[in-house]
Scaffold this active site. Structure first.
Site, mmCIF file in Angstrom:
data_model
loop_
_atom_site.group_PDB
_atom_site.id
_atom_site.type_symbol
_atom_site.label_atom_id
_atom_site.label_comp_id
_atom_site.label_asym_id
_atom_site.label_seq_id
_atom_site.Cartn_x
_atom_site.Cartn_y
_atom_site.Cartn_z
ATOM 1 N N GLY A 69 34.816 42.761 40.034
ATOM 2 C CA GLY A 69 35.980 42.833 40.910
ATOM 3 C C GLY A 69 36.788 44.113 40.823
ATOM 4 O O GLY A 69 37.853 44.211 41.440
ATOM 5 N N GLN A 70 36.307 45.106 40.096
ATOM 6 C CA GLN A 70 37.035 46.364 40.018
ATOM 7 C C GLN A 70 37.155 46.972 41.410
ATOM 8 O O GLN A 70 36.284 46.795 42.258
ATOM 9 C CB GLN A 70 36.333 47.369 39.082
ATOM 10 C CG GLN A 70 36.266 46.937 37.644
ATOM 11 C CD GLN A 70 35.030 46.101 37.334
ATOM 12 O OE1 GLN A 70 34.406 45.517 38.215
ATOM 13 N NE2 GLN A 70 34.699 46.017 36.067
ATOM 14 N N SER A 71 38.226 47.710 41.650
ATOM 15 C CA SER A 71 38.456 48.287 42.992
ATOM 16 C C SER A 71 37.276 49.146 43.440
ATOM 17 O O SER A 71 36.937 49.164 44.626
ATOM 18 C CB SER A 71 39.758 49.080 43.028
ATOM 19 O OG SER A 71 39.741 50.104 42.064
ATOM 20 N N LEU A 73 34.217 48.560 42.982
ATOM 21 C CA LEU A 73 33.072 47.713 43.336
ATOM 22 C C LEU A 73 33.310 46.865 44.576
ATOM 23 O O LEU A 73 32.364 46.351 45.170
ATOM 24 C CB LEU A 73 32.725 46.780 42.169
ATOM 25 C CG LEU A 73 32.252 47.442 40.880
ATOM 26 C CD1 LEU A 73 32.021 46.390 39.809
ATOM 27 C CD2 LEU A 73 30.983 48.241 41.123
#
Length: 184
Positions: A69-71, A73
């Site tokens: 969920g990293q920005s 990705l």
């Protein structure tokens, strides 16, 4: 191959579901998946890509895709939408600062054509931690009552302890089955 064998294989295929687990980074997506699968959840590290698990539950074969969920990705999430039966959106109930961003990302997903038929389960995770917002506050912050495009449910839970994971998953499977699986 006889007709009964073909029918049996078709029936088995109907009981196979694809679930996509998404949410902002550090929401507990991987911990949730590990706990549901009976794995050790201590020391779970951030997902830098995706995890795929095939699980059996209540006679369903679940192909579960857990995507980081990293920005950096999130733009790749759309690569995983195809043939999704259920979307599990995981929210860190203690991350008040990013609730607005969390809602924005969820609304963007719900506009995606390839997710149009997917059932939505929102897990208000980390309910075991002090200061966690209750599921009702998450529901309000994410404006879930305004969703008309998808069947949805919110479930407060703790992926770490496993509390309330099964009721959420069971609701998700019941809703999907009522739409895509004919009765026995």
């Amino acid at each position: 191959m006889g007709l009964l064998t073909i029918l049996k294989k078709m029936r088995e295929k109907e009981r196979e579901l694809r679930l996509l687990v998404l949410g902002l980074d550090n929401a507990g997506k991987t911990t949730l998946l590990k706990r549901f699968n009976g794995e050790d959840v201590t020391g779970t590290a951030p997902t830098l890509g995706f995890n795929i698990k095939t699980l059996e539950h209540r006679g369903f074969k679940l192909n579960v895709w857990d995507v980081g969920g990293q920005s950096s990705l999130r733009s790749y999430w759309r690569n995983y939408f195809e043939s999704t039966d259920g979307l599990v959106w995981v929210v860190d109930s203690g991350d008040r600062e990013r609730l607005q961003l969390c809602g924005k990302e969820l609304r963007g997903l719900l506009r995606e054509e390839r997710l149009a038929g997917a059932t939505l389960l929102v897990f208000a995770n980390k309910q075991d931690l002090p200061g966690a917002l209750p599921a009702s506050a998450i529901r309000e912050a994410l404006e879930l009552d305004s969703i008309r495009s998808h069947h949805w449910c919110i479930q407060g839970c703790s992926a770490f302890t496993g509390h309330n994971l099964l009721p959420g998953i069971d609701w998700l499977l019941d809703d999907i089955a009522s739409r895509v699986c004919p009765p026995d």
